[in-house]
Scaffold this motif. Structure first.
Motif, PDB file in Angstrom:
ATOM      1  N   ASN A 167       0.802  -1.178   0.175  1.00 27.58           N
ATOM      2  CA  ASN A 167       0.093   0.015   0.011  1.00 27.58           C
ATOM      3  C   ASN A 167       0.802   1.359  -0.115  1.00 27.58           C
ATOM      4  O   ASN A 167       0.536   2.331   0.481  1.00 27.58           O
ATOM      5  CB  ASN A 167      -1.001  -0.097   1.421  1.00 27.58           C
ATOM      6  CG  ASN A 167      -2.058   0.749   1.128  1.00 27.58           C
ATOM      7  OD1 ASN A 167      -2.691   0.796  -0.158  1.00 27.58           O
ATOM      8  ND2 ASN A 167      -2.791   1.379   1.952  1.00 27.58           N
ATOM      9  N   SER A 168       2.033   1.323  -0.464  1.00 26.07           N
ATOM     10  CA  SER A 168       2.910   2.562  -0.855  1.00 26.07           C
ATOM     11  C   SER A 168       2.906   2.927  -2.366  1.00 26.07           C
ATOM     12  O   SER A 168       2.833   1.880  -3.009  1.00 26.07           O
ATOM     13  CB  SER A 168       4.149   2.197  -0.172  1.00 26.07           C
ATOM     14  OG  SER A 168       4.177   2.086   1.032  1.00 26.07           O
ATOM     15  N   PHE A 169       3.187   3.842  -2.451  1.00 25.15           N
ATOM     16  CA  PHE A 169       3.154   4.599  -4.011  1.00 25.15           C
ATOM     17  C   PHE A 169       4.561   5.420  -4.028  1.00 25.15           C
ATOM     18  O   PHE A 169       4.946   6.156  -3.009  1.00 25.15           O
ATOM     19  CB  PHE A 169       2.070   5.702  -4.222  1.00 25.15           C
ATOM     20  CG  PHE A 169       2.250   6.443  -5.361  1.00 25.15           C
ATOM     21  CD1 PHE A 169       2.200   5.829  -6.732  1.00 25.15           C
ATOM     22  CD2 PHE A 169       2.559   7.630  -5.123  1.00 25.15           C
ATOM     23  CE1 PHE A 169       2.268   6.783  -7.725  1.00 25.15           C
ATOM     24  CE2 PHE A 169       2.485   8.633  -6.462  1.00 25.15           C
ATOM     25  CZ  PHE A 169       2.536   8.050  -7.629  1.00 25.15           C
ATOM     26  N   ALA A 170       5.333   5.181  -4.982  1.00 20.08           N
ATOM     27  CA  ALA A 170       6.561   6.036  -5.231  1.00 20.08           C
ATOM     28  C   ALA A 170       6.756   6.423  -6.719  1.00 20.08           C
ATOM     29  O   ALA A 170       6.068   5.864  -7.706  1.00 20.08           O
ATOM     30  CB  ALA A 170       7.867   5.162  -5.217  1.00 20.08           C
ATOM     31  N   ILE A 178      10.576   9.251  -4.608  1.00 20.00           N
ATOM     32  CA  ILE A 178       9.755   9.801  -3.556  1.00 20.00           C
ATOM     33  C   ILE A 178       8.741   8.921  -3.347  1.00 20.00           C
ATOM     34  O   ILE A 178       7.990   8.778  -4.373  1.00 20.00           O
ATOM     35  CB  ILE A 178       9.349  11.201  -3.760  1.00 20.00           C
ATOM     36  CG1 ILE A 178      10.531  12.137  -4.268  1.00 20.00           C
ATOM     37  CG2 ILE A 178       8.610  11.880  -2.780  1.00 20.00           C
ATOM     38  CD1 ILE A 178      10.235  13.492  -4.781  1.00 20.00           C
ATOM     39  N   SER A 179       8.376   8.592  -2.150  1.00 17.27           N
ATOM     40  CA  SER A 179       7.364   7.423  -1.606  1.00 17.27           C
ATOM     41  C   SER A 179       6.272   8.307  -0.881  1.00 17.27           C
ATOM     42  O   SER A 179       6.658   9.202  -0.167  1.00 17.27           O
ATOM     43  CB  SER A 179       7.801   6.211  -1.106  1.00 17.27           C
ATOM     44  OG  SER A 179       8.421   6.676   0.229  1.00 17.27           O
ATOM     45  N   PHE A 180       4.889   7.721  -0.963  1.00 14.87           N
ATOM     46  CA  PHE A 180       3.952   8.159  -0.373  1.00 14.87           C
ATOM     47  C   PHE A 180       3.236   7.076   0.078  1.00 14.87           C
ATOM     48  O   PHE A 180       3.221   5.997  -0.374  1.00 14.87           O
ATOM     49  CB  PHE A 180       2.868   8.921  -1.351  1.00 14.87           C
ATOM     50  CG  PHE A 180       3.758  10.088  -1.647  1.00 14.87           C
ATOM     51  CD1 PHE A 180       3.562  11.442  -1.370  1.00 14.87           C
ATOM     52  CD2 PHE A 180       4.474  10.022  -3.098  1.00 14.87           C
ATOM     53  CE1 PHE A 180       4.497  12.425  -1.931  1.00 14.87           C
ATOM     54  CE2 PHE A 180       4.954  10.999  -3.903  1.00 14.87           C
ATOM     55  CZ  PHE A 180       4.906  12.141  -3.321  1.00 14.87           C
ATOM     56  N   SER A 181       2.063   7.253   0.996  1.00 14.80           N
ATOM     57  CA  SER A 181       1.253   6.308   1.481  1.00 14.80           C
ATOM     58  C   SER A 181      -0.335   7.087   1.264  1.00 14.80           C
ATOM     59  O   SER A 181      -0.219   7.980   1.394  1.00 14.80           O
ATOM     60  CB  SER A 181       1.176   5.812   2.894  1.00 14.80           C
ATOM     61  OG  SER A 181       2.277   4.870   3.051  1.00 14.80           O
ATOM     62  N   PRO A 182      -1.114   6.017   1.058  1.00 15.14           N
ATOM     63  CA  PRO A 182      -2.407   6.855   0.615  1.00 15.14           C
ATOM     64  C   PRO A 182      -3.094   7.590   1.822  1.00 15.14           C
ATOM     65  O   PRO A 182      -2.948   7.074   2.926  1.00 15.14           O
ATOM     66  CB  PRO A 182      -3.376   5.595   0.052  1.00 15.14           C
ATOM     67  CG  PRO A 182      -2.740   4.412   0.734  1.00 15.14           C
ATOM     68  CD  PRO A 182      -1.387   4.683   0.839  1.00 15.14           C
TER      69      PRO A 182
END
Length: 325
Positions: A167-170, A178-182
């Motif tokens: 459930n992570s996005f980069a 650069i990574s994000f979480s919803p």
């Protein structure tokens, strides 16, 4: 003077002479046969050589068909990414010399243990390079873990987007990842129209829009027990579909903007309610459309795989194209 009568001596002499003639004829016949066999034995190799020489000197004329294609075909190349426990989950091909594969890949370290972990592989036309992307983990810990990747979209070498199994996005901006979480919900899949227009769908009936800088929640109208399993789009609309976690209902949604989704069709799986006259689609897994002028395809079915064509979103109409037995 009386002539002596033709007695036995003369007759005996005639028979003897006759036998001699027969023997001479037989001997002559045998001699001729031997001469013929000798000539055949002597001349046969010469005739064979002469025939072969003719074949070599004057080959048969075979008309070759005219080449109607300029394509050069080569043998398929098979590569292995990583070692034991490795798996590829998604691929995006820019061209034959720029291929990206997302997944999880392991290699042995100097101690012969599988401690070298990667989640991205890149083909540059000459060789595969394994890459490790550290992504934001659970609890907001940023860029700490190398997570298995499940989706990837490459616009160019300075614009790459991936999502992980956790459930992570980069995104890669040409310099760094650069990574994000919803902000909420669980991401399963995404579709990108451009680097500044990306749509995420996943668990809890959630859908999120990313403009390249920030995330915005999109209203689906679905309950928290819904799982959206795929998303795709064209020049005008974005499409998604999924089912409830209890496998009792299916929903197909579409949108033409970033504010919310429109329900194209929702039907019961449990009661086998038809989505169009006498047509039951079962669970839905994937949706695809090449462009706004092409057909809209859906993959689903009950206890088997079926391919459906959605002929109209409003009013909703669908036809079954193919079913896997």
């Amino acid at each position: 003077m009386l002539e002596p009568p033709e007695t036995g001596i003369t007759q005996t002499k005639d028979k003897y002479t006759l036998r001699i003639d027969k023997m001479n004829k037989l001997t002559l016949t045998l001699f001729r046969q031997r001469i013929s066999l000798w000539l055949i034995t002597l001349l046969a190799p010469l005739l064979f050589l002469q025939t072969n020489c003719k074949d070599e000197l004057i080959p048969p004329v075979i008309e070759q068909p005219q080449d109607t294609t300029s394509h050069n075909f080569t043998i398929m190349r098979i590569d292995t990414l990583g070692d034991l426990f490795s798996s590829a989950r998604a691929v995006d091909i820019v061209n034959e010399n720029n291929i990206w594969v997302a997944g999880e890949f392991y290699e042995k370290d100097t101690a012969n243990n599988y401690n070298l972990k990667y989640n991205l592989a890149h083909w540059n036309g000459l060789k595969w390079n394994l890459i490790s992307i550290k992504m934001q983990g659970w609890g907001g810990l940023r860029d700490t873990s190398i997570q298995p990747l499940i989706t990837i979209k490459v616009f160019n070498d300075s614009s790459i987007f991936v999502t992980s199994q956790y459930n992570s996005f980069a995104m890669y901006n040409g310099t760094k990842w650069i990574s994000f979480s919803p902000p909420e919900g669980v991401w399963e899949h995404f579709w990108a129209r451009s680097p500044n227009e990306i749509y995420f769908v996943g668990g809890f009936g959630s859908a999120t829009y990313f403009n390249g800088q920030a995330f915005t929640k999109m209203t689906t109208g679905l309950t928290t027990n819904a799982l959206l399993t795929d998303v795709w789009g064209d020049e005008n609309n974005v499409y998604t579909l999924g089912s409830s976690n209890d496998m009792k209902s299916n929903t197909i949604l579409y949108t033409g903007n970033t504010s919310g989704w429109i329900v194209a069709n929702s039907y019961s799986i449990e009661n086998k309610a038809p989505v169009s006259p006498n047509k039951y689609m079962g669970r839905l897994f994937s949706i695809y459309r090449a462009n706004k002028n092409s057909k809209l395809w859906v993959l689903g079915g009950e206890n088997h795989g079926s391919l459906f064509e959605i002929t109209s979103l409003s009013p909703f109409s669908v036809i079954e194209v193919f079913t896997i037995p």
